[in-house]
Design an enzyme around this catalytic site. Structure first.
Site, PDB file in Angstrom:
ATOM      1  N   ASP A 139      -5.192   1.703  16.982  1.00 22.69           N
ATOM      2  CA  ASP A 139      -6.574   1.045  16.504  1.00 22.69           C
ATOM      3  C   ASP A 139      -7.478   2.250  16.125  1.00 22.69           C
ATOM      4  O   ASP A 139      -7.940   2.765  16.989  1.00 22.69           O
ATOM      5  CB  ASP A 139      -6.796   0.173  17.455  1.00 22.69           C
ATOM      6  N   ASP A 162      -8.924  -7.106   5.249  1.00 20.96           N
ATOM      7  CA  ASP A 162      -8.256  -8.653   5.152  1.00 20.96           C
ATOM      8  C   ASP A 162      -9.651  -9.533   4.928  1.00 20.96           C
ATOM      9  O   ASP A 162     -10.756  -9.192   5.679  1.00 20.96           O
ATOM     10  CB  ASP A 162      -7.584  -8.996   6.311  1.00 20.96           C
ATOM     11  N   LYS A 166     -11.080 -18.328   5.031  1.00 20.19           N
ATOM     12  CA  LYS A 166     -11.532 -19.521   5.463  1.00 20.19           C
ATOM     13  C   LYS A 166     -12.955 -19.117   6.209  1.00 20.19           C
ATOM     14  O   LYS A 166     -13.058 -18.400   6.901  1.00 20.19           O
ATOM     15  CB  LYS A 166     -10.601 -20.329   6.338  1.00 20.19           C
ATOM     16  N   ASP A 198     -11.790  -7.254  -3.063  1.00 20.61           N
ATOM     17  CA  ASP A 198     -11.237  -8.077  -4.143  1.00 20.61           C
ATOM     18  C   ASP A 198     -11.601  -9.461  -4.077  1.00 20.61           C
ATOM     19  O   ASP A 198     -11.187 -10.260  -4.762  1.00 20.61           O
ATOM     20  CB  ASP A 198      -9.826  -8.034  -4.619  1.00 20.61           C
ATOM     21  N   THR A 233      -4.771   0.249  -7.160  1.00 15.49           N
ATOM     22  CA  THR A 233      -3.526   0.214  -6.388  1.00 15.49           C
ATOM     23  C   THR A 233      -2.877  -0.765  -7.406  1.00 15.49           C
ATOM     24  O   THR A 233      -3.484  -1.293  -8.342  1.00 15.49           O
ATOM     25  CB  THR A 233      -3.681  -0.727  -5.004  1.00 15.49           C
ATOM     26  N   LYS A 234      -1.399  -0.887  -7.239  1.00 15.04           N
ATOM     27  CA  LYS A 234      -0.824  -1.838  -7.830  1.00 15.04           C
ATOM     28  C   LYS A 234      -1.480  -3.505  -7.663  1.00 15.04           C
ATOM     29  O   LYS A 234      -1.249  -4.369  -8.708  1.00 15.04           O
ATOM     30  CB  LYS A 234       0.568  -1.969  -7.545  1.00 15.04           C
ATOM     31  N   PHE A 235      -1.758  -3.847  -6.549  1.00  7.62           N
ATOM     32  CA  PHE A 235      -2.395  -4.981  -6.203  1.00  7.62           C
ATOM     33  C   PHE A 235      -3.597  -5.449  -7.048  1.00  7.62           C
ATOM     34  O   PHE A 235      -3.913  -6.276  -7.700  1.00  7.62           O
ATOM     35  CB  PHE A 235      -2.563  -5.309  -4.918  1.00  7.62           C
ATOM     36  N   GLU A 236      -4.474  -4.162  -6.999  1.00 10.65           N
ATOM     37  CA  GLU A 236      -5.591  -4.026  -7.958  1.00 10.65           C
ATOM     38  C   GLU A 236      -5.538  -4.312  -9.465  1.00 10.65           C
ATOM     39  O   GLU A 236      -6.081  -5.252 -10.077  1.00 10.65           O
ATOM     40  CB  GLU A 236      -6.578  -3.035  -7.634  1.00 10.65           C
TER      41      GLU A 236
END
Length: 255
Positions: A139, A162, A166, A198, A233-236
């Site tokens: 941690d 993260d 919600k 994002d 990044t690939k996600f970005e």
């Protein structure tokens, strides 16, 4: 745009895949003092591949620092005196490896609890021949409190934590005033805190929280341009192709 390897940040350890009727995280103000803790992660499932396990076995002894309740001697850790940057939650480590490779005069410490991610980044350390990167599988909040000397860091990276979409889960977000105050104590004067997300509502919260910290000053008028050292990044990339936004925030500690 979702990244399954985001830094995880909950007070309760409930994963972001919890069902809609899952109980809300407790309000820290309602907890007894011993229970008012901040965590930088949520444990999540994942299988360690053979290659990752091999990297853990062969490269872990050199590059994976054991968690300890004792301050690190940073020059001794890296075998030199250089600026040190801490990354909280590096996921699978692609961006971290690229940053370390592109900034050879800076030393990096990456904190991540997810074993496959640690193994994947150790493999990249070996493949790329990196000597300026060390990992800690623990941690990050506890690492900060017990291993990182106050005022020692040139920078801190928190990329795509993260977002806890919600509203009732927003209290689980990592970037909140108590943690930011902890981060500031470990930055050297002039050191920077670089966050990226994002999720626009989280970006707005980040901007509010960081702007409210009296020891920090924004390097931009609002959101910053993406610094050249942070790779996509690939996600970005996937999200940008779909028209999604990405927001960078870079604040510096006042001298």
């Amino acid at each position: 745009m979702q990244d399954s390897n985001r830094p995880q940040d909950a007070e309760t350890g409930i994963p972001d895949t919890a069902p809609a009727d899952a109980p809300e995280a407790p309000n820290l103000g309602d907890l007894p003092p011993h229970a008012r803790t901040i965590r930088s992660y949520v444990m999540r499932a994942g299988r360690t591949t053979e290659a990752q396990a091999k990297a853990l076995s062969e490269l872990g002894p050199r590059f994976l620092l054991p968690y300890q309740e004792r301050l690190l001697d940073l020059p001794a850790t890296f075998g030199r005196t250089a600026p040190v940057v801490l990354e909280i939650g590096f996921g699978m480590g692609d961006a971290t490896a690229k940053i370390a490779e592109g900034q050879p005069d800076t030393d990096y410490i990456g904190c991540e609890v997810h074993e496959p991610g640690v193994g994947a980044l150790l493999k990249q350390i070996g493949d790329r021949g990196l000597s300026n990167l060390r990992l800690i599988r623990h941690d990050a909040v506890m690492v900060l409190e017990n291993m990182i000397p106050p005022g020692s860091l040139a920078g801190i990276h928190i990329f795509f934590p993260d977002p806890w979409h919600k509203k009732r889960h927003n209290k689980r977000r990592l970037i909140q005033s108590p943690l930011v105050a902890k981060l500031v104590t470990h930055l050297a004067p002039g050191g920077y805190l670089h966050c990226a997300t994002d999720w626009e509502p989280y970006a707005q919260q980040m901007l509010e929280v960081l702007s409210a910290e009296p020891a920090l000053v924004n390097t931009a008028e609002g959101y910053a341009e993406k610094p050249a050292y942070r790779p996509l990044t690939k996600f970005e990339n996937r999200g940008l192709k779909l028209g999604h936004g990405v927001w960078d925030l870079v604040f510096r500690k006042k001298a």
